[in-house]
Design a protein around this motif. Structure first.
Motif, mmCIF file in Angstrom:
data_model
loop_
_atom_site.group_PDB
_atom_site.id
_atom_site.type_symbol
_atom_site.label_atom_id
_atom_site.label_comp_id
_atom_site.label_asym_id
_atom_site.label_seq_id
_atom_site.Cartn_x
_atom_site.Cartn_y
_atom_site.Cartn_z
ATOM 1 N N TRP A 1 -7.115 14.171 -3.349
ATOM 2 C CA TRP A 1 -7.712 12.594 -3.842
ATOM 3 C C TRP A 1 -6.864 12.388 -4.647
ATOM 4 N N SER A 2 -6.543 11.337 -4.936
ATOM 5 C CA SER A 2 -5.470 10.297 -5.506
ATOM 6 C C SER A 2 -5.880 8.931 -5.951
ATOM 7 N N ILE A 3 -4.797 8.509 -6.530
ATOM 8 C CA ILE A 3 -4.831 7.279 -7.505
ATOM 9 C C ILE A 3 -5.272 5.831 -6.724
ATOM 10 N N VAL A 4 -4.333 6.589 -5.152
ATOM 11 C CA VAL A 4 -4.064 5.519 -4.282
ATOM 12 C C VAL A 4 -5.943 4.711 -2.867
ATOM 13 N N ASP A 5 -6.587 6.169 -3.568
ATOM 14 C CA ASP A 5 -7.571 6.409 -2.183
ATOM 15 C C ASP A 5 -8.761 5.125 -3.429
ATOM 16 N N VAL A 6 -8.717 5.179 -4.676
ATOM 17 C CA VAL A 6 -9.187 4.309 -4.804
ATOM 18 C C VAL A 6 -9.248 2.894 -5.417
ATOM 19 N N TYR A 7 -7.570 1.987 -4.883
ATOM 20 C CA TYR A 7 -6.893 1.165 -5.236
ATOM 21 C C TYR A 7 -7.626 0.868 -4.024
ATOM 22 N N LEU A 8 -6.944 2.077 -2.488
ATOM 23 C CA LEU A 8 -7.465 1.177 -1.199
ATOM 24 C C LEU A 8 -9.024 0.925 -1.046
ATOM 25 N N ASN A 9 -9.863 1.487 -1.659
ATOM 26 C CA ASN A 9 -11.367 1.667 -1.685
ATOM 27 C C ASN A 9 -11.560 -0.259 -2.511
ATOM 28 N N TRP A 10 -10.466 -0.033 -3.412
ATOM 29 C CA TRP A 10 -11.109 -1.330 -4.492
ATOM 30 C C TRP A 10 -10.240 -2.689 -3.251
ATOM 31 N N GLY A 11 -9.462 -2.674 -2.445
ATOM 32 C CA GLY A 11 -9.041 -3.438 -1.972
ATOM 33 C C GLY A 11 -9.518 -3.958 -0.721
ATOM 34 N N LEU A 12 -9.931 -2.753 -0.424
ATOM 35 C CA LEU A 12 -10.961 -2.974 1.156
ATOM 36 C C LEU A 12 -12.708 -3.304 1.018
ATOM 37 N N VAL A 13 -13.111 -3.060 -0.476
ATOM 38 C CA VAL A 13 -14.701 -3.469 -1.390
ATOM 39 C C VAL A 13 -14.282 -5.281 -1.872
ATOM 40 N N THR A 14 -13.602 -5.360 -2.046
ATOM 41 C CA THR A 14 -12.800 -6.508 -2.014
ATOM 42 C C THR A 14 -13.107 -7.962 -1.060
ATOM 43 N N ALA A 15 -11.940 -7.196 0.165
ATOM 44 C CA ALA A 15 -11.755 -8.138 0.941
ATOM 45 C C ALA A 15 -13.879 -8.722 1.734
ATOM 46 N N ALA A 16 -14.178 -7.107 2.492
ATOM 47 C CA ALA A 16 -15.226 -7.117 2.562
ATOM 48 C C ALA A 16 -16.563 -7.602 1.617
ATOM 49 N N SER A 17 -16.304 -8.307 0.944
ATOM 50 C CA SER A 17 -17.216 -8.647 0.266
ATOM 51 C C SER A 17 -17.476 -9.966 0.739
ATOM 52 N N THR A 18 -16.911 -10.771 1.569
ATOM 53 C CA THR A 18 -17.010 -11.959 2.560
ATOM 54 C C THR A 18 -17.393 -11.904 3.463
ATOM 55 N N ASP A 19 -17.930 -12.509 4.549
ATOM 56 C CA ASP A 19 -18.829 -12.243 5.931
ATOM 57 C C ASP A 19 -17.899 -11.820 6.903
ATOM 58 N N LEU A 20 -16.585 -12.608 6.106
ATOM 59 C CA LEU A 20 -15.429 -12.750 7.444
ATOM 60 C C LEU A 20 -14.804 -11.393 7.609
ATOM 61 N N LEU A 21 -15.176 -10.420 7.098
ATOM 62 C CA LEU A 21 -14.511 -9.275 7.357
ATOM 63 C C LEU A 21 -15.700 -8.100 7.512
ATOM 64 N N PRO A 22 -16.072 -8.018 8.153
ATOM 65 C CA PRO A 22 -16.821 -7.175 8.287
ATOM 66 C C PRO A 22 -16.645 -5.434 8.856
ATOM 67 N N LEU A 23 -16.758 -4.724 8.532
ATOM 68 C CA LEU A 23 -16.575 -3.085 8.158
ATOM 69 C C LEU A 23 -17.441 -2.357 9.403
ATOM 70 N N ALA A 24 -17.754 -2.438 9.958
ATOM 71 C CA ALA A 24 -19.031 -2.009 11.170
ATOM 72 C C ALA A 24 -18.419 -1.170 12.000
ATOM 73 N N GLN A 25 -17.461 -1.571 12.237
ATOM 74 C CA GLN A 25 -16.334 -1.025 13.513
ATOM 75 C C GLN A 25 -15.227 -0.245 12.803
ATOM 76 N N TYR A 26 -15.524 -0.052 11.792
ATOM 77 C CA TYR A 26 -14.641 1.323 10.567
ATOM 78 C C TYR A 26 -15.338 2.077 9.937
ATOM 79 N N PRO A 27 -15.296 3.292 11.548
ATOM 80 C CA PRO A 27 -16.528 3.921 10.594
ATOM 81 C C PRO A 27 -15.807 5.121 9.705
ATOM 82 N N ALA A 28 -14.717 5.346 9.473
ATOM 83 C CA ALA A 28 -13.301 6.501 8.921
ATOM 84 C C ALA A 28 -13.299 5.549 7.740
ATOM 85 N N ILE A 29 -12.860 4.351 7.058
ATOM 86 C CA ILE A 29 -13.217 3.472 6.416
ATOM 87 C C ILE A 29 -14.552 3.630 5.736
#
Length: 228
Positions: free
Chosen positions: A158-186
């Motif tokens: 684990w590293s803080i990179v994981d947390v930064y990555l998570n923050w970015g992807l959760v924030t981007a996905a908070s709009t319906d324009l970027l659903p993450l259903a097709q990214y199981p690893a993410i």
């Protein structure tokens, strides 16, 4: 021990990453909420702390450190090998730093183009948002491939990179324009990040700060709809 005060906006801003890093490193700090929705970052009082009106900012015995990457590298310097892996060579260390810079310079920028395109133009936002979505699509493909065989960004570590990555992807996905259903690893990675004790402690600390400051998020119910 130095006296640390973190200026932040809870839960929604990238200062969540900073809080998580401080907690993982077991560094005591006070925190002060800057209400960026109300424009507090543009007031004279905060501009004396951060001349560019951004969060986070970290006061270390009265000395102000700005830019999230710089703050994270400071934390790594005073608590080595806690939020970043141990580097076996200067080249390895530079690679870790490059990943943090990528988070703030590339990922963060694309996230803001998707989530807050009005910050980039006074005209029609559609072109800005479209460019952000194009960049996020490329980012998601690369991240999905990297995480498809590993639990964390650095394999088993684990590293803080994981947390930064998570923050970015959760924030981007908070709009319906970027659903993450097709990214199981993410999605699996997001679950791993949120289940970590350090993240949960950071979330509770930020939630307490939100309540203390009396902040209200109008889109609270839908924020995690695409990642849960």
């Amino acid at each position: 021990m130095s006296e640390l005060v973190l200026y932040h906006y809870p839960l929604r801003a990238c200062s969540l990453v900073t809080v998580n890093a401080l907690i993982e490193a077991e560094i005591a700090f006070e925190d002060t909420v800057i209400d960026i929705r109300a424009g507090e970052q543009n007031g004279q009082a905060y501009r004396k702390i951060h001349p560019f009106g951004k969060v986070p900012a970290l006061s270390v015995d009265g000395h102000i450190l700005i830019e999230n990457v710089a703050i994270l590298l400071y934390i790594d310097a005073i608590r080595p090998h806690v939020i970043l892996p141990a580097a076996e060579s200067p080249l390895d260390r530079a690679a870790f730093h490059a990943d943090l810079v990528w988070c703030t310079a590339t990922l963060h920028t694309a996230v803001r183009q998707v989530r807050m395109p009005m910050r980039y133009t006074d005209a029609d936002i559609s072109g800005v948002q479209a460019k952000g979505l194009d960049e996020m699509s490329r980012i998601l493909d690369v991240v999905e491939k990297r995480l498809s065989h590993d639990r964390w960004w650095y394999g088993d570590t684990w590293s803080i990179v994981d947390v930064y990555l998570n923050w970015g992807l959760v924030t981007a996905a908070s709009t319906d324009l970027l659903p993450l259903a097709q990214y199981p690893a993410i999605r699996s990675h997001m679950k791993n990040v949120r289940e970590r004790a350090g993240f949960q402690a950071a979330w509770e600390r930020q939630l307490a700060a939100k309540e203390r400051a009396g902040l209200k998020f109008p889109d609270e119910a839908s924020w995690n709809a695409n990642v849960d």
